[in-house]
Design a protein around this motif. Sequence first.
Motif: not given
Length: 518
Positions: A182, A221, A265-267, A433-434, A437-439, A491
Amino acid sequence: IVIYVPRDAAALAMDANAVAHAIERIADERGLSVQVVRNGSRGLLWLEPLVEIATPEGRIAYGPVAPEDVGGLFDAGWLTGDAHALRLGLTEDIPYLKQQERLTFARVGVIDPLSIQDYAAHGGLAGLKRALAMQPAEIIDEMVTSGLRGRGGAAFPTGIKWKTVAGSPSDQKYIVCNADEGDSGTFADRLLMEGDPYVLIEGMTIAGLAVGATYGYIYVRSEYPHAIETLEAAIARARSVGWLGQDVHGSGRQFDLEVRKGAGAYICGEETSLLESLEGKRGVVRAKPPLPAISGLFGKPTVINNVISLATVPIILAKGAAYYRDYGVGRSHGTLPFQLAGNLKQGGLVEKAFGLSLRDLLYTFGGGSASGRPLRAVQVGGPLGAYLPESQWDVPLDYEAYIQISAMIGHGGLVAFDDTVDMARMARYAMEFCAIESCGKCTPCRIGSTRGVETIDKIAAGGADTKQREQQVHLLRDLCDTMMGGSLCALGGMAPYPVLSALNHFPQDFGIESPQSA
Ligand code: NAI
Ligand code: SF4
């Protein structure tokens, strides 16, 4: 005559299928006997589609070839290696390729990715054959001695991780390959999966033998449909020849695997979220401990490694740990596939031993900026990596040397920017971005990233009021401290790296005179 036209996604995006069809059609019209092989990409992306003609002297490259060039290439006599404006000479002699040390990527772009015969003829399966004749502990010792460290970015020693899994008794263990590549500017995993899928399957089979795991998953992905298709076809073929299944190459040992598609999802590239996702749940980070090596997929001991780590296992077993260990510098042994992206003339993949400099990558390989303007900043290691100013471009690419300058090599991706870049905007982008993408599991990341965006906006809106701007910069630094110290995973814990590096090295873009002034 054999003609190679890549089937890699980067070449397909540049019309490689139309080029392949044009070659077949024109050869047919002219009564010429031509066999088109669809190989992976050599990684010289600015030359795609890079078409190669097999000759007794070696493969001759032409590129970038557009469908409308094909007729002219036949007219110019390319089948016999005659001159043409697109002729690049022997592929292996192109300086970009010639100066590389291709170990993990030795076969990528060379072979037909789906031919097991081609794979074996180019050194494939030698590592697995050796591993089948070894005790599991011997395989792990070989991995520890090789010095291979996790190529996903964290650089944890692969052999030690395997040792933990091997030492965790269980009725079932798993090998999970993290192919959720990612990071911005990275494509090494994709290039490898599309160009040499068997090396990954071989690495996972060896990992299974080493730790006593009988089943594996490759978590890819969804943005990589060609990689998924190639892997699935390769797995089916490996099963059909008795490689994967109940009796690996007639050894009485068992190993099989399958591909699972991530949803974007990046995470889910973070290992514990990936495991949650594989189990069919929402991709949320799990607290560690327990480590996945002890309690991973479905609570069982699990080796979870990146594509490049696993794909490097076969060459270590085939050529011996010492062979691999001798490349590199300090505690960074072996090679890394660096990925050149952003504002560079010659974007692509460069596999080199650790120890070269960013400047080498940017100029010797990258050819400087694509815009022709001076380069100003380079982000190394994805969206959580620091921005490096020119004063740091001579630091050797070595995990420890990069930690010393508060940067990270990560997965080896670099994105270059010229002097038109606004580093305050890049810092804002890192926080944004954070936030996206934060979970959401921990407060410093979930709330902190949003406050970070707001604070950078206030700095930008500060106008002529230097005092107010400096106060906000002070606040931003505090926030970064909290995120780094209090976040549960990388992250939130690393998003401050790009922000702080932008502040420290490019203070003028934030309207402050020096990093110390705030
Ligand atoms: P980490 O340092 O927590 O762990 C690294 C690995 O070692 C993990 O697999 C962990 O389970 C394992 N480990 C740690 N101690 C162990 C022990 N005693 N025994 C066995 N295994 C052990 O780092 P993390 O959070 O897994 O990864 C962070 C890195 O991921 C960042 O540095 C960044 O470079 C990279 N990253 C890569 C991305 C990509 O697309 N490739 C995307 C985002 C981040
Ligand atoms: Fe989730 Fe962010 Fe906390 Fe990681 S740091 S667990 S992504 S909220």
